[in-house]
Every structure is written in C-alpha cells, then in structure tokens.
Design a protein around this motif. Structure first.
Motif, PDB file in Angstrom:
ATOM      1  N   LEU A 199       0.717  -1.352  -0.138  1.00  0.00           N
ATOM      2  CA  LEU A 199      -0.120   0.010   0.076  1.00  0.00           C
ATOM      3  C   LEU A 199       0.943   1.262   0.079  1.00  0.00           C
ATOM      4  CD1 LEU A 199      -1.727   0.449   3.577  1.00  0.00           C
ATOM      5  CD2 LEU A 199       0.463  -0.700   2.992  1.00  0.00           C
ATOM      6  N   SER A 200       0.173   2.400  -0.139  1.00  0.00           N
ATOM      7  CA  SER A 200       0.886   3.674  -0.345  1.00  0.00           C
ATOM      8  C   SER A 200       0.019   4.841   0.159  1.00  0.00           C
ATOM      9  CB  SER A 200       1.594   3.758  -1.386  1.00  0.00           C
ATOM     10  OG  SER A 200       2.594   5.026  -1.538  1.00  0.00           O
ATOM     11  N   ASP A 201       0.534   5.846   0.249  1.00  0.00           N
ATOM     12  CA  ASP A 201      -0.322   7.023   0.726  1.00  0.00           C
ATOM     13  C   ASP A 201      -1.589   6.793   1.694  1.00  0.00           C
ATOM     14  OD1 ASP A 201       1.159   9.059  -1.292  1.00  0.00           O
ATOM     15  OD2 ASP A 201       0.819   7.127  -2.391  1.00  0.00           O
ATOM     16  N   THR A 202      -1.246   6.526   2.693  1.00  0.00           N
ATOM     17  CA  THR A 202      -2.336   6.580   3.707  1.00  0.00           C
ATOM     18  C   THR A 202      -2.435   7.679   4.137  1.00  0.00           C
ATOM     19  OG1 THR A 202      -0.558   5.490   5.349  1.00  0.00           O
ATOM     20  CG2 THR A 202      -2.080   3.920   4.421  1.00  0.00           C
ATOM     21  N   HIS A 203      -1.481   8.686   4.486  1.00  0.00           N
ATOM     22  CA  HIS A 203      -1.727  10.042   5.213  1.00  0.00           C
ATOM     23  C   HIS A 203      -2.364   9.881   6.339  1.00  0.00           C
ATOM     24  CE1 HIS A 203      -0.553  12.411   1.267  1.00  0.00           C
ATOM     25  NE2 HIS A 203      -0.889  11.274   0.555  1.00  0.00           N
ATOM     26  N   ALA A 204      -1.733   9.152   7.369  1.00  0.00           N
ATOM     27  CA  ALA A 204      -2.266   8.777   8.603  1.00  0.00           C
ATOM     28  C   ALA A 204      -3.730   8.387   8.622  1.00  0.00           C
ATOM     29  CB  ALA A 204      -2.116  10.218   9.250  1.00  0.00           C
ATOM     30  N   TYR A 205      -4.186   7.914   7.624  1.00  0.00           N
ATOM     31  CA  TYR A 205      -5.470   7.238   7.711  1.00  0.00           C
ATOM     32  C   TYR A 205      -5.444   5.582   7.788  1.00  0.00           C
ATOM     33  CZ  TYR A 205     -10.169   5.901   6.541  1.00  0.00           C
ATOM     34  OH  TYR A 205     -11.567   5.289   6.468  1.00  0.00           O
ATOM     35  N   TRP A 206      -6.086   5.665   8.859  1.00  0.00           N
ATOM     36  CA  TRP A 206      -6.236   3.837   9.349  1.00  0.00           C
ATOM     37  C   TRP A 206      -7.517   3.319   8.976  1.00  0.00           C
ATOM     38  CZ3 TRP A 206      -3.553  -0.014   9.886  1.00  0.00           C
ATOM     39  CH2 TRP A 206      -3.722  -1.239  10.344  1.00  0.00           C
ATOM     40  N   ASP A 207      -7.626   2.143   8.171  1.00  0.00           N
ATOM     41  CA  ASP A 207      -8.737   1.442   7.845  1.00  0.00           C
ATOM     42  C   ASP A 207      -8.677  -0.083   8.238  1.00  0.00           C
ATOM     43  OD1 ASP A 207     -10.738  -0.225   6.507  1.00  0.00           O
ATOM     44  OD2 ASP A 207     -10.889   1.176   4.917  1.00  0.00           O
TER      45      ASP A 207
ATOM     46  N   LEU B 299       3.140   7.571  12.703  1.00  0.00           N
ATOM     47  CA  LEU B 299       3.799   6.285  13.264  1.00  0.00           C
ATOM     48  C   LEU B 299       2.813   5.664  13.675  1.00  0.00           C
ATOM     49  CD1 LEU B 299       6.971   7.604  15.328  1.00  0.00           C
ATOM     50  CD2 LEU B 299       7.168   6.261  13.317  1.00  0.00           C
ATOM     51  N   GLU B 300       1.655   5.997  14.079  1.00  0.00           N
ATOM     52  CA  GLU B 300       0.544   4.972  14.331  1.00  0.00           C
ATOM     53  C   GLU B 300      -0.026   4.185  13.632  1.00  0.00           C
ATOM     54  OE1 GLU B 300      -3.855   5.142  16.617  1.00  0.00           O
ATOM     55  OE2 GLU B 300      -2.921   7.227  15.774  1.00  0.00           O
ATOM     56  N   VAL B 301       0.188   4.436  12.176  1.00  0.00           N
ATOM     57  CA  VAL B 301      -0.248   3.770  11.193  1.00  0.00           C
ATOM     58  C   VAL B 301       0.834   2.768  11.071  1.00  0.00           C
ATOM     59  CG1 VAL B 301      -0.738   3.658   8.503  1.00  0.00           C
ATOM     60  CG2 VAL B 301      -1.847   5.396   9.965  1.00  0.00           C
ATOM     61  N   ALA B 302       1.926   3.263  10.842  1.00  0.00           N
ATOM     62  CA  ALA B 302       3.386   2.293  10.635  1.00  0.00           C
ATOM     63  C   ALA B 302       3.162   1.075  11.947  1.00  0.00           C
ATOM     64  CB  ALA B 302       4.388   2.861  10.727  1.00  0.00           C
ATOM     65  N   GLN B 303       2.990   1.580  12.934  1.00  0.00           N
ATOM     66  CA  GLN B 303       3.003   0.598  14.054  1.00  0.00           C
ATOM     67  C   GLN B 303       1.818  -0.440  14.058  1.00  0.00           C
ATOM     68  OE1 GLN B 303       2.867   3.589  17.114  1.00  0.00           O
ATOM     69  NE2 GLN B 303       5.345   3.733  17.449  1.00  0.00           N
TER      70      GLN B 303
ATOM     71  N   GLY C 189      -5.303   5.871   1.529  1.00  0.00           N
ATOM     72  CA  GLY C 189      -5.767   6.753   2.316  1.00  0.00           C
ATOM     73  C   GLY C 189      -6.937   7.608   1.871  1.00  0.00           C
ATOM     74  N   ILE C 190      -7.367   8.602   2.414  1.00  0.00           N
ATOM     75  CA  ILE C 190      -8.667   9.538   1.988  1.00  0.00           C
ATOM     76  C   ILE C 190      -8.076  10.855   1.508  1.00  0.00           C
ATOM     77  CG2 ILE C 190     -10.411   8.203   3.741  1.00  0.00           C
ATOM     78  CD1 ILE C 190     -10.265  10.751   5.563  1.00  0.00           C
ATOM     79  N   TYR C 191      -6.684  11.198   1.375  1.00  0.00           N
ATOM     80  CA  TYR C 191      -6.550  12.301   1.029  1.00  0.00           C
ATOM     81  C   TYR C 191      -5.717  12.520  -0.334  1.00  0.00           C
ATOM     82  CZ  TYR C 191      -7.234  13.269   6.026  1.00  0.00           C
ATOM     83  OH  TYR C 191      -8.021  13.382   7.212  1.00  0.00           O
TER      84      TYR C 191
ATOM     85  N   ALA D  14       4.715   2.171   0.444  1.00  0.00           N
ATOM     86  CA  ALA D  14       5.731   2.965  -0.380  1.00  0.00           C
ATOM     87  C   ALA D  14       5.730   4.388  -0.034  1.00  0.00           C
ATOM     88  CB  ALA D  14       5.278   2.746  -1.871  1.00  0.00           C
ATOM     89  N   GLY D  15       5.389   4.941   1.210  1.00  0.00           N
ATOM     90  CA  GLY D  15       5.463   6.297   1.304  1.00  0.00           C
ATOM     91  C   GLY D  15       4.376   7.138   1.716  1.00  0.00           C
ATOM     92  N   ASP D  16       4.468   8.201   2.289  1.00  0.00           N
ATOM     93  CA  ASP D  16       3.258   9.216   2.787  1.00  0.00           C
ATOM     94  C   ASP D  16       2.496   8.308   3.719  1.00  0.00           C
ATOM     95  OD1 ASP D  16       4.167  11.159   1.395  1.00  0.00           O
ATOM     96  OD2 ASP D  16       2.647  11.504   0.046  1.00  0.00           O
ATOM     97  N   ILE D  17       3.253   7.724   4.884  1.00  0.00           N
ATOM     98  CA  ILE D  17       2.328   6.814   5.667  1.00  0.00           C
ATOM     99  C   ILE D  17       1.677   8.031   6.606  1.00  0.00           C
ATOM    100  CG2 ILE D  17       2.930   5.540   7.823  1.00  0.00           C
ATOM    101  CD1 ILE D  17       5.930   5.040   6.460  1.00  0.00           C
ATOM    102  N   GLY D  18       2.164   9.065   6.981  1.00  0.00           N
ATOM    103  CA  GLY D  18       1.511   9.965   7.567  1.00  0.00           C
ATOM    104  C   GLY D  18       1.578  10.027   9.230  1.00  0.00           C
TER     105      GLY D  18
END
Length: 164
Positions: free
Chosen positions: A7-15, A37-41, A133-135, A31-35
């Motif tokens: 995935l990529s470009d979550t921009h801090a959005y969690w689903d 650390l909470e999403v990464a964790q 993500g949604i952005y 692939a980046g724009d995680i947004g």
C-alpha cells in the motif's frame, strides 16, 4: 514463496480492513506518505513492515524508515521509493540508480494512481499501489497483494476498498 501486501499514501488514515486483507501475507510494504507512526505501528502489528518515507512524512517517520529501501527477497531484488515515476518517465532522483542497476521489482507511490507495468528496457516490473488513504484526488482507495516465488511474481490482486 512470500505473499506481500502493498500500500501507499495512507496519509495517517487507518482502515481496519488493512488487517483483513494483509493478515494472510508474510510481509507488508508501504511505499511512503505513511502520515503517522501510529499507522506504521498498526501495520507492523499485523505482519513485518518494510517502508519508506514520503514527501509528507515528518522527522518522526524519517528517523525510522529510509527514503530508499533496496533488499532481496525470494531471489528478487526490490527497490522501493515514494517518488519514483514509472516506466518511460522515472523521477530524476532515482533514474540513475534504476539504469545502472535495475532491480527486478520497482515500487513507488506518490501519484495516487494505481499502475502495474513491465519495463521491457530494464527487464523490471513496476508497481504503484495507488492510494489507501482518504486525502488526495484519487476516487477509489486501493491495496495490492501478490506473491514472489523464486524470482517470479504471481497472483497479483488489486483490492478496491471504496470511494474515499
């Protein structure tokens, strides 16, 4: 064989569906724009996470994840970079590396455009999983799953989550 969730470009959005779609994978790649650390964790709590930072990611994420992640898995060299372009139009920041030593698989994000394309000139598969993500301007949020076995790719799936 390794099953990969991409995935990529979550921009801090969690689903919560990330868990559902990636629980049967061996690894998750972002692939980046995680947004955040909470999403990464949260992703790393599902399966081992390999990631790169993107242009919107702050220092907290940049301290943990590199700009370029190059590694070998299942006999396959992989390169992940957030801003990378695509076959025929690679970003100048990565073009030289790709031309000098092309990996077998190049993954990028940033464009929010889902694209899977084989570069015949470099004998390299390129995947951009779109945006999860949604952005952004994309209309449908997407994920990708695929398998790598002995240097070959198979069972590639595009998962449409929903309109954003």
């Amino acid at each position: 064989m390794k099953r990969i969730g991409l995935l990529s470009d979550t921009h801090a959005y969690w689903d919560e569906r990330y868990t559902k779609y990636f629980e049967d994978c061996d690894e998750i790649w972002h692939a980046g724009d995680i947004g955040s650390l909470e999403v990464a964790q949260k992703l790393a709590a599902i399966k081992p996470l390999r990631a790169v930072y993107g242009n919107i990611d702050g220092q907290d994420i940049r301290k943990v994840y590199p700009q370029i992640n190059r590694f070998t898995i299942e006999g396959t060299e992989v390169l992940i970079k957030h801003i990378g372009g695509y076959p025929g139009n690679y970003d100048p920041s990565i073009r030289g590396s790709l031309l000098v030593r092309p990996p077998k698989l190049f993954i990028s994000g940033h464009s929010h455009i889902l694209k899977v394309k084989f570069d015949k000139t470099l004998n390299m598969l390129h995947i951009n999983p779109g945006a999860a993500g949604i952005y952004g301007f994309h209309k449908v949020r997407t994920l990708v799953r695929f398998s790598i076995e002995d240097g070959n790719f198979k069972d590639l799936e595009v998962i449409e989550l929903a309109e954003k």
